[in-house]
Design an enzyme around this catalytic site. Structure first.
Site, PDB file in Angstrom:
ATOM      1  N   HIS A  30     -19.825   7.308  27.408  1.00  0.00           N
ATOM      2  CA  HIS A  30     -18.540   5.973  27.900  1.00  0.00           C
ATOM      3  C   HIS A  30     -18.587   4.988  27.322  1.00  0.00           C
ATOM      4  O   HIS A  30     -18.982   4.840  25.899  1.00  0.00           O
ATOM      5  CB  HIS A  30     -19.977   4.803  29.465  1.00  0.00           C
ATOM      6  CG  HIS A  30     -19.719   3.760  30.067  1.00  0.00           C
ATOM      7  ND1 HIS A  30     -18.921   4.233  30.780  1.00  0.00           N
ATOM      8  CD2 HIS A  30     -18.841   2.819  29.843  1.00  0.00           C
ATOM      9  CE1 HIS A  30     -18.694   2.868  32.049  1.00  0.00           C
ATOM     10  NE2 HIS A  30     -18.814   2.193  30.682  1.00  0.00           N
ATOM     11  N   MET A  34     -12.816  -3.849  24.968  1.00  0.00           N
ATOM     12  CA  MET A  34     -13.121  -4.903  25.482  1.00  0.00           C
ATOM     13  C   MET A  34     -11.764  -6.210  24.019  1.00  0.00           C
ATOM     14  O   MET A  34     -11.939  -5.571  23.819  1.00  0.00           O
ATOM     15  CB  MET A  34     -14.149  -5.762  25.466  1.00  0.00           C
ATOM     16  CG  MET A  34     -15.228  -4.981  26.613  1.00  0.00           C
ATOM     17  SD  MET A  34     -17.260  -5.572  26.010  1.00  0.00           S
ATOM     18  CE  MET A  34     -17.730  -5.087  25.094  1.00  0.00           C
TER      19      MET A  34
END
Length: 214
Positions: A30, A34
């Site tokens: 994963h 951001m």
């Protein structure tokens, strides 16, 4: 059960050791992106993904927490993403989300849609027949190590029921506060993919992984 190990929890002073362990334990990585705008934190860019792919055969599960997911779709497709998930809240609604889902799939990779804790799954119903994955955030996106929000359980149940009734095939993924207590419950109610970082990487990852599916 698919486990997607969160790169955010890896030891960046000894990445090669963590990858030696994780490459043999899980199927997915994963990869949180951001931008410091959609969420307050800043994480990994495309060059790191390119480097990661050189040392890991894992399926690259890229989660865009950005204000311009259209632009970053191109960037991370070129960097080697196998699945790109963007936030419904980062778009102007169903039509824009649908266009981006179809764009991602036209690139030959899988597409996902993510919802924050305050967004109801009913809001993305028109997208469910198009996506490969729905990511339920069980914490507010942007920071690791948060406590699990139990509202995620009902969202998973809703998505599982909708999938069964309409004979759809999307994965249900949950990210945030997944551990040996929440993980088994999530699997029992229909979650397909568990994202785990802080829990998995503390202590013995192999032992921790076994406890997710007890």
């Amino acid at each position: 059960m698919i486990v997607s190990a969160s790169l955010l929890a890896f030891n960046f002073t000894n990445l090669s050791k963590d990858f030696e362990t994780i490459n043999n334990l899980v199927e997915w990585l994963h990869y949180d992106v951001m931008d410091g705008n959609f969420v307050p934190n800043i994480s990994f860019g495309p060059s790191i993904l390119k480097d990661v792919k050189k040392i890991s055969p894992l399926f690259m599960d890229v989660h865009l927490m950005v204000t311009d997911p259209d632009y970053y779709t191109d960037v991370f497709y070129q960097a080697g993403a196998d699945l790109i998930t963007f936030h419904f809240e980062a778009t102007k609604g169903i039509d824009e989300s649908l266009r981006l889902i179809r764009k991602i799939k036209s690139l030959g990779i899988q597409s996902g849609i993510s919802i924050k804790p305050k967004t109801k799954p009913e809001e993305i119903e028109p997208l469910l027949k198009e996506v490969d994955l729905v990511l339920v955030m069980s914490v507010e996106p942007g920071f690791g190590g948060q406590s699990f929000l139990e509202s995620a359980y009902n969202k998973v149940k809703y998505l599982k029921n909708y999938k069964d009734i309409h004979h759809l095939n999307y994965y249900i993924e949950v990210d945030g506060g997944v551990n040996d207590v929440t993980g088994p419950k999530l699997l029992e109610i229909g979650t397909d993919v568990l994202v785990t970082g802080s829990y998995l990487m503390k202590g013995n990852p192999e032992d921790n992984l076994k406890k997710l599916n007890k």
